[in-house]
Design an enzyme around this catalytic site. Structure first.
Site, PDB file in Angstrom:
ATOM      1  CG  HIS A  79      -2.184  -0.850   0.916  1.00  0.00           C
ATOM      2  ND1 HIS A  79      -3.445  -0.336   0.761  1.00  0.00           N
ATOM      3  CD2 HIS A  79      -2.321  -2.186   0.748  1.00  0.00           C
ATOM      4  CE1 HIS A  79      -4.308  -1.313   0.519  1.00  0.00           C
ATOM      5  NE2 HIS A  79      -3.650  -2.452   0.510  1.00  0.00           N
ATOM      6  CG  ASP A  80       4.618   3.787   1.718  1.00  0.00           C
ATOM      7  OD1 ASP A  80       3.955   4.836   1.565  1.00  0.00           O
ATOM      8  OD2 ASP A  80       5.847   3.789   1.899  1.00  0.00           O
ATOM      9  CB  VAL A  83       0.220   4.647  -3.376  1.00  0.00           C
ATOM     10  CG1 VAL A  83      -0.422   6.007  -3.593  1.00  0.00           C
ATOM     11  CG2 VAL A  83      -0.862   3.578  -3.270  1.00  0.00           C
ATOM     12  CG  ASP A  87       6.035   8.673  -0.041  1.00  0.00           C
ATOM     13  OD1 ASP A  87       5.240   7.749   0.249  1.00  0.00           O
ATOM     14  OD2 ASP A  87       5.658   9.710  -0.596  1.00  0.00           O
ATOM     15  CG  HIS A 205      -4.289 -11.733  -0.922  1.00  0.00           C
ATOM     16  ND1 HIS A 205      -4.995 -11.258  -1.999  1.00  0.00           N
ATOM     17  CD2 HIS A 205      -3.861 -10.627  -0.250  1.00  0.00           C
ATOM     18  CE1 HIS A 205      -4.990  -9.929  -1.988  1.00  0.00           C
ATOM     19  NE2 HIS A 205      -4.297  -9.526  -0.941  1.00  0.00           N
ATOM     20  CB  THR A 258      -1.275 -22.761   6.433  1.00  0.00           C
ATOM     21  OG1 THR A 258      -1.290 -22.346   5.054  1.00  0.00           O
ATOM     22  CG2 THR A 258      -1.046 -24.263   6.495  1.00  0.00           C
ATOM     23  CG  ASP A 263       1.548 -21.872   3.272  1.00  0.00           C
ATOM     24  OD1 ASP A 263       0.687 -21.113   2.759  1.00  0.00           O
ATOM     25  OD2 ASP A 263       1.247 -22.761   4.065  1.00  0.00           O
TER      26      ASP A 263
HETATM   27  C1  HEM Z   1      -4.356  -6.821  -7.023  1.00  0.00           C
HETATM   28  C2  HEM Z   1      -3.736  -6.548  -5.908  1.00  0.00           C
HETATM   29  C3  HEM Z   1      -4.361  -6.613  -4.538  1.00  0.00           C
HETATM   30  C4  HEM Z   1      -5.644  -6.384  -4.137  1.00  0.00           C
HETATM   31  C5  HEM Z   1      -6.834  -5.989  -5.005  1.00  0.00           C
HETATM   32  C6  HEM Z   1      -5.693  -6.600  -2.717  1.00  0.00           C
HETATM   33  C7  HEM Z   1      -6.820  -6.460  -1.935  1.00  0.00           C
HETATM   34  C8  HEM Z   1      -6.915  -6.848  -0.612  1.00  0.00           C
HETATM   35  C9  HEM Z   1      -8.120  -6.819   0.177  1.00  0.00           C
HETATM   36  C10 HEM Z   1      -9.477  -6.322  -0.317  1.00  0.00           C
HETATM   37  C11 HEM Z   1      -7.821  -7.304   1.405  1.00  0.00           C
HETATM   38  C12 HEM Z   1      -8.789  -7.479   2.580  1.00  0.00           C
HETATM   39  C13 HEM Z   1      -8.660  -6.359   3.565  1.00  0.00           C
HETATM   40  C14 HEM Z   1      -9.663  -6.477   4.673  1.00  0.00           C
HETATM   41  O1  HEM Z   1     -10.842  -6.739   4.392  1.00  0.00           O
HETATM   42  O2  HEM Z   1      -9.281  -6.286   5.843  1.00  0.00           O
HETATM   43  C15 HEM Z   1      -6.420  -7.640   1.407  1.00  0.00           C
HETATM   44  C16 HEM Z   1      -5.744  -8.175   2.485  1.00  0.00           C
HETATM   45  C17 HEM Z   1      -4.370  -8.358   2.506  1.00  0.00           C
HETATM   46  N1  HEM Z   1      -3.492  -8.060   1.489  1.00  0.00           N
HETATM   47 FE1  HEM Z   1      -3.973  -7.548  -0.389  1.00  0.00          FE
HETATM   48  N2  HEM Z   1      -4.450  -6.950  -2.284  1.00  0.00           N
HETATM   49  C18 HEM Z   1      -3.602  -6.971  -3.359  1.00  0.00           C
HETATM   50  C19 HEM Z   1      -2.259  -7.232  -3.337  1.00  0.00           C
HETATM   51  C20 HEM Z   1      -1.528  -7.441  -2.192  1.00  0.00           C
HETATM   52  C21 HEM Z   1      -0.082  -7.465  -2.144  1.00  0.00           C
HETATM   53  C22 HEM Z   1       0.832  -7.250  -3.339  1.00  0.00           C
HETATM   54  C23 HEM Z   1       0.255  -7.690  -0.841  1.00  0.00           C
HETATM   55  C24 HEM Z   1       1.620  -7.786  -0.219  1.00  0.00           C
HETATM   56  C25 HEM Z   1       2.716  -8.052  -0.873  1.00  0.00           C
HETATM   57  C26 HEM Z   1      -0.981  -7.828  -0.090  1.00  0.00           C
HETATM   58  C27 HEM Z   1      -1.064  -8.145   1.250  1.00  0.00           C
HETATM   59  C28 HEM Z   1      -2.235  -8.353   1.938  1.00  0.00           C
HETATM   60  C29 HEM Z   1      -2.298  -8.880   3.297  1.00  0.00           C
HETATM   61  C30 HEM Z   1      -1.113  -9.358   4.135  1.00  0.00           C
HETATM   62  C31 HEM Z   1      -3.641  -8.891   3.660  1.00  0.00           C
HETATM   63  C32 HEM Z   1      -4.230  -9.345   5.000  1.00  0.00           C
HETATM   64  C33 HEM Z   1      -4.244  -8.146   5.919  1.00  0.00           C
HETATM   65  C34 HEM Z   1      -4.733  -8.380   7.324  1.00  0.00           C
HETATM   66  O3  HEM Z   1      -5.213  -9.468   7.659  1.00  0.00           O
HETATM   67  O4  HEM Z   1      -4.619  -7.432   8.120  1.00  0.00           O
HETATM   68  N3  HEM Z   1      -2.039  -7.659  -0.938  1.00  0.00           N
HETATM   69  N4  HEM Z   1      -5.895  -7.340   0.176  1.00  0.00           N
END
Ligand code: HEM
Ligand SMILES: *[C@@H]1O[C@H](CO)[C@@H](O)[C@H](O)[C@H]1NC(C)=O
Length: 344
Positions: A79-80, A83, A87, A205, A258, A263
């Site tokens: 997210h940082d 965008v 920074d 994810h 998991t 993984d």
């Molecule tokens: C097409 C790209 C991506 C989309 C559309 C996307 C979207 C989302 C959404 C909607 C959530 C759920 C947030 C919630 O309801 O709390 C999520 C969770 C998460 N995303 Fe992504 N994401 C993307 C790429 C990434 C990337 C590249 C990373 C890291 C390298 C990432 C790491 C995470 C993590 C770790 C969570 C879980 C967060 C938590 O449990 O606090 N995501 N993402």
């Protein structure tokens, strides 16, 4: 045109040309100044030799108390850095005049910001005013990935902090949960991340959660026929209301198998139609990404290699270095609130 006016006109044109071409005015943030080493390994080795150890120790301590901090560090780097640049603009609070990035719908569910301050405070106690929040954000992601069982990824430092955070730019850069794979590949491609890199990054994810607000459209008014029928009862149980209150705390775990481990189970899940978001599902079915999904489902090593490569590129996206930006004292507020809207 009278000769006098004509001269004036030409002078104006050439003056504007000089304005546009002069490096001082041309996208100055993107250029590295003389004597600026840019990002390097162990940037703080002279100025704060303990910095990386302090961050590592804090990440470990926080992980012991709150496992989900590691999810946040991993999500933060996306997210940082995606965008505009890495920074730490993600960490800034809104000001009276501007809504910040973390307040947008795309940022929904981001959490644990106060623990970034815990890390920052520990670093400040040792070396005040030296280590940027942008580097803390990136290094905490690196160490969080290790806590989650992922690979250790050596990453460079030397990023400086931006002074502004604007909600409006987020949508332009961050893909939405239902975005097409073409658009996802384009957005990551603009940062130099190729198709296997994108497939690997989405492997993040494999941990954490997704709130029902991002899922109900796949369940109501009717269930998305693409979902695995075995997964539906669980999703319906976790998200029983068709219109959840946006503040709702209801969520589904991204990987039921998991949930706490980074993984390659994510890839088996999405091939099995158990991907939660539309993008997750599409990743396993688009002909450009599917071959890599299959390969990562088979080989954790391959997933980790590609993941490490892509995180490295993401972490080096367009940083502020040298004398640009600042070193924030506190990660949620800029040191000096600028009135000049062009400052990063
Ligand atoms: C097409 C790209 C991506 C989309 C559309 C996307 C979207 C989302 C959404 C909607 C959530 C759920 C947030 C919630 O309801 O709390 C999520 C969770 C998460 N995303 Fe992504 N994401 C993307 C790429 C990434 C990337 C590249 C990373 C890291 C390298 C990432 C790491 C995470 C993590 C770790 C969570 C879980 C967060 C938590 O449990 O606090 N995501 N993402
Ligand atoms: C994606 O979902 C959002 C709500 O989160 C909705 O406003 C938007 O119209 C959807 N876009 C597409 C292409 O379905």
């Amino acid at each position: 045109m009278a000769p006098k006016t004509c001269f004036f006109f030409l002078a104006l044109v050439s003056f504007s040309a000089v304005l546009c071409l002069s490096p001082a005015f041309a996208k100055e943030d993107d250029e590295q100044e003389k004597g600026d080493p840019g990002l390097v390994m162990n940037y703080y080795k002279e100025t704060c030799p303990q910095a990386e150890d302090i961050i590592k120790e804090q990440v470990k301590l926080l992980y012991k108390r709150h496992k989900n901090t590691a999810f946040s560090w991993l999500r933060n780097i996306f997210h940082d850095c995606a965008v505009q640049r890495c920074d730490a603009s993600l960490l800034l609070d809104s000001t009276r005049r501007t809504l910040s990035e973390k307040e947008t719908d795309r940022s929904f569910g981001l959490r644990n910001f106060r623990y970034i301050e815990t890390i920052k405070e520990a670093v400040e106690r040792e070396c005040p005013g030296v280590v940027s929040c942008a580097d803390i954000l990136v290094l905490s992601a690196r160490d969080g990935i290790v806590s989650l069982g992922g690979p250790y990824i050596p990453l460079k430092t030397g990023r400086r902090d931006g002074r502004r955070s604007r909600a409006e730019v987020v949508e332009q850069y961050l893909p939405d949960h239902n975005e097409s794979i073409s658009s996802v590949l384009d957005k990551f491609g603009a940062m130099g991340i190729d198709t296997p890199g994108v497939v690997a990054l989405l492997g993040a994810h494999s941990v954490g959660r997704t709130h029902c607000v991002k899922l109900v459209h796949r369940l109501y008014p009717e269930v998305d026929p693409a979902l695995n029928p075995d997964h539906i009862p669980h999703m319906l149980k976790k998200c029983p209301d068709s219109i959840p209150d946006p503040k709702a705390v209801q969520y589904v775990r991204n990987d039921r198998g998991t949930p706490m481990v980074l993984d390659n189970n994510y890839y088996r899940n999405i091939l099995d139609n158990k991907g939660l978001l539309i993008v997750d599902h599409q990743l396993a079915h688009d002909k450009r990404t599917k071959p890599f999904v299959k390969k990562m489902a088979k080989s954790q090593d391959y997933f980790f290699r590609e993941f490490s490569r892509a995180i490295t590129i993401l972490s080096e996206n367009n940083p502020l270095t040298g004398t640009k930006g600042e070193i924030r004292k506190q990660c949620n507020v800029a040191n000096k609130l600028r009135t000049n809207n062009d400052e990063p």
